[in-house]
Design a protein around this motif. Structure first.
Motif, PDB file in Angstrom:
ATOM      1  N   ARG A  86       0.835  -1.204   0.000  1.00  0.00           N
ATOM      2  CA  ARG A  86       0.000   0.000   0.000  1.00  0.00           C
ATOM      3  C   ARG A  86       0.869   1.253   0.000  1.00  0.00           C
ATOM      4  NH1 ARG A  86      -4.493  -2.084   4.288  1.00  0.00           N
ATOM      5  NH2 ARG A  86      -5.795  -3.189   2.782  1.00  0.00           N
ATOM      6  N   ASP A  87       1.966   1.210   0.742  1.00  0.00           N
ATOM      7  CA  ASP A  87       2.900   2.351   0.751  1.00  0.00           C
ATOM      8  C   ASP A  87       3.451   2.601  -0.658  1.00  0.00           C
ATOM      9  OD1 ASP A  87       2.599   2.735   3.483  1.00  0.00           O
ATOM     10  OD2 ASP A  87       4.485   1.750   4.009  1.00  0.00           O
ATOM     11  N   ILE A  88       3.798   1.533  -1.361  1.00  0.00           N
ATOM     12  CA  ILE A  88       4.324   1.683  -2.722  1.00  0.00           C
ATOM     13  C   ILE A  88       3.248   2.251  -3.640  1.00  0.00           C
ATOM     14  CG2 ILE A  88       5.149   0.416  -4.759  1.00  0.00           C
ATOM     15  CD1 ILE A  88       6.687  -1.412  -2.765  1.00  0.00           C
ATOM     16  N   GLU A  89       2.026   1.766  -3.509  1.00  0.00           N
ATOM     17  CA  GLU A  89       0.917   2.315  -4.301  1.00  0.00           C
ATOM     18  C   GLU A  89       0.818   3.827  -4.113  1.00  0.00           C
ATOM     19  OE1 GLU A  89      -3.134   0.349  -4.715  1.00  0.00           O
ATOM     20  OE2 GLU A  89      -2.351  -0.590  -2.884  1.00  0.00           O
ATOM     21  N   GLU A  90       0.801   4.234  -2.854  1.00  0.00           N
ATOM     22  CA  GLU A  90       0.663   5.655  -2.524  1.00  0.00           C
ATOM     23  C   GLU A  90       1.844   6.465  -3.034  1.00  0.00           C
ATOM     24  OE1 GLU A  90       0.816   8.355   1.460  1.00  0.00           O
ATOM     25  OE2 GLU A  90      -0.321   6.490   1.581  1.00  0.00           O
ATOM     26  N   GLN A  91       3.039   5.963  -2.794  1.00  0.00           N
ATOM     27  CA  GLN A  91       4.225   6.689  -3.225  1.00  0.00           C
ATOM     28  C   GLN A  91       4.293   6.810  -4.747  1.00  0.00           C
ATOM     29  OE1 GLN A  91       8.022   5.676  -1.185  1.00  0.00           O
ATOM     30  NE2 GLN A  91       6.706   4.272  -0.049  1.00  0.00           N
ATOM     31  N   ALA A  92       3.868   5.782  -5.458  1.00  0.00           N
ATOM     32  CA  ALA A  92       3.921   5.819  -6.920  1.00  0.00           C
ATOM     33  C   ALA A  92       3.097   6.972  -7.467  1.00  0.00           C
ATOM     34  CB  ALA A  92       3.441   4.494  -7.509  1.00  0.00           C
ATOM     35  N   MET A  93       2.008   7.280  -6.825  1.00  0.00           N
ATOM     36  CA  MET A  93       1.154   8.362  -7.312  1.00  0.00           C
ATOM     37  C   MET A  93       1.575   9.729  -6.779  1.00  0.00           C
ATOM     38  SD  MET A  93      -0.455   6.667  -9.410  1.00  0.00           S
ATOM     39  CE  MET A  93      -1.320   8.060 -10.103  1.00  0.00           C
ATOM     40  N   ASN A  94       2.408   9.735  -5.742  1.00  0.00           N
ATOM     41  CA  ASN A  94       2.755  11.008  -5.108  1.00  0.00           C
ATOM     42  C   ASN A  94       4.198  11.443  -5.304  1.00  0.00           C
ATOM     43  OD1 ASN A  94       0.154  11.362  -4.051  1.00  0.00           O
ATOM     44  ND2 ASN A  94       0.619  10.033  -2.336  1.00  0.00           N
ATOM     45  N   THR A  95       4.939  10.736  -6.126  1.00  0.00           N
ATOM     46  CA  THR A  95       6.317  11.136  -6.368  1.00  0.00           C
ATOM     47  C   THR A  95       6.515  11.384  -7.859  1.00  0.00           C
ATOM     48  OG1 THR A  95       8.641  10.600  -6.037  1.00  0.00           O
ATOM     49  CG2 THR A  95       7.214   8.761  -6.611  1.00  0.00           C
ATOM     50  N   ALA A  96       7.278  12.395  -8.164  1.00  0.00           N
ATOM     51  CA  ALA A  96       7.580  12.687  -9.570  1.00  0.00           C
ATOM     52  C   ALA A  96       8.746  11.835 -10.062  1.00  0.00           C
ATOM     53  CB  ALA A  96       7.909  14.169  -9.734  1.00  0.00           C
ATOM     54  N   ASP A  97       9.523  11.303  -9.125  1.00  0.00           N
ATOM     55  CA  ASP A  97      10.732  10.560  -9.478  1.00  0.00           C
ATOM     56  C   ASP A  97      10.604   9.101  -9.058  1.00  0.00           C
ATOM     57  OD1 ASP A  97      13.308   9.747 -10.078  1.00  0.00           O
ATOM     58  OD2 ASP A  97      14.211  10.738  -8.350  1.00  0.00           O
ATOM     59  N   LEU A  98      10.230   8.257 -10.005  1.00  0.00           N
ATOM     60  CA  LEU A  98      10.083   6.838  -9.689  1.00  0.00           C
ATOM     61  C   LEU A  98      11.402   6.187  -9.325  1.00  0.00           C
ATOM     62  CD1 LEU A  98       7.464   5.420 -12.209  1.00  0.00           C
ATOM     63  CD2 LEU A  98       7.215   5.791  -9.759  1.00  0.00           C
TER      64      LEU A  98
END
Length: 124
Positions: A86-98
């Protein structure tokens, strides 16, 4: 971004609530074997999907892949890894730098592999 990888290292990452899992399955070991088989057979595709999404810089694909895995982890009562997904899901949508997510995803994939080993032991 918090240091999620540090938060989720260690042996607890591959923990499964066996009692909860068997309760969910009505004590049916045949269903457990089937779930483990499905999880194990999907892991190579999960690795490929994360790699392709990262290579393309596709945040939505990273989120979709993590979401798919979260569903499997919920079915398997693997709560600590579920939260990590779930953390990865959230971070994927909230970071410009994958690229910043690469270490977290690599650690997540390693933890999924450890979970796979643990689950296979459970049904052996």
């Amino acid at each position: 971004i918090r240091d999620h990888a540090a938060m989720h290292r260690g042996p607890t990452a591959a923990r499964v609530d066996e009692s909860e899992l068997l309760t969910r399955l009505g004590g049916r070991r045949d269903l457990l074997v089937m779930l483990v088989s499905l999880f194990s057979s999907d892991l190579p595709q999960v690795r490929e999907d994360f790699a392709a999404a990262l290579a393309a810089g596709d945040r939505a694909a990273v989120r979709r892949t993590a979401h798919r895995v979260v569903g499997s982890l919920a079915d398997l009562a693997a709560t600590s890894l579920l939260e990590r997904g779930r953390d990865i899901e959230e971070q994927a949508m909230n970071t410009a730098d994958l690229d910043a997510l690469r270490p977290e995803i690599a650690g997540f994939l390693d933890a999924l592999a450890a979970l796979d080993v643990r689950l296979r032991e459970l049904v052996a």
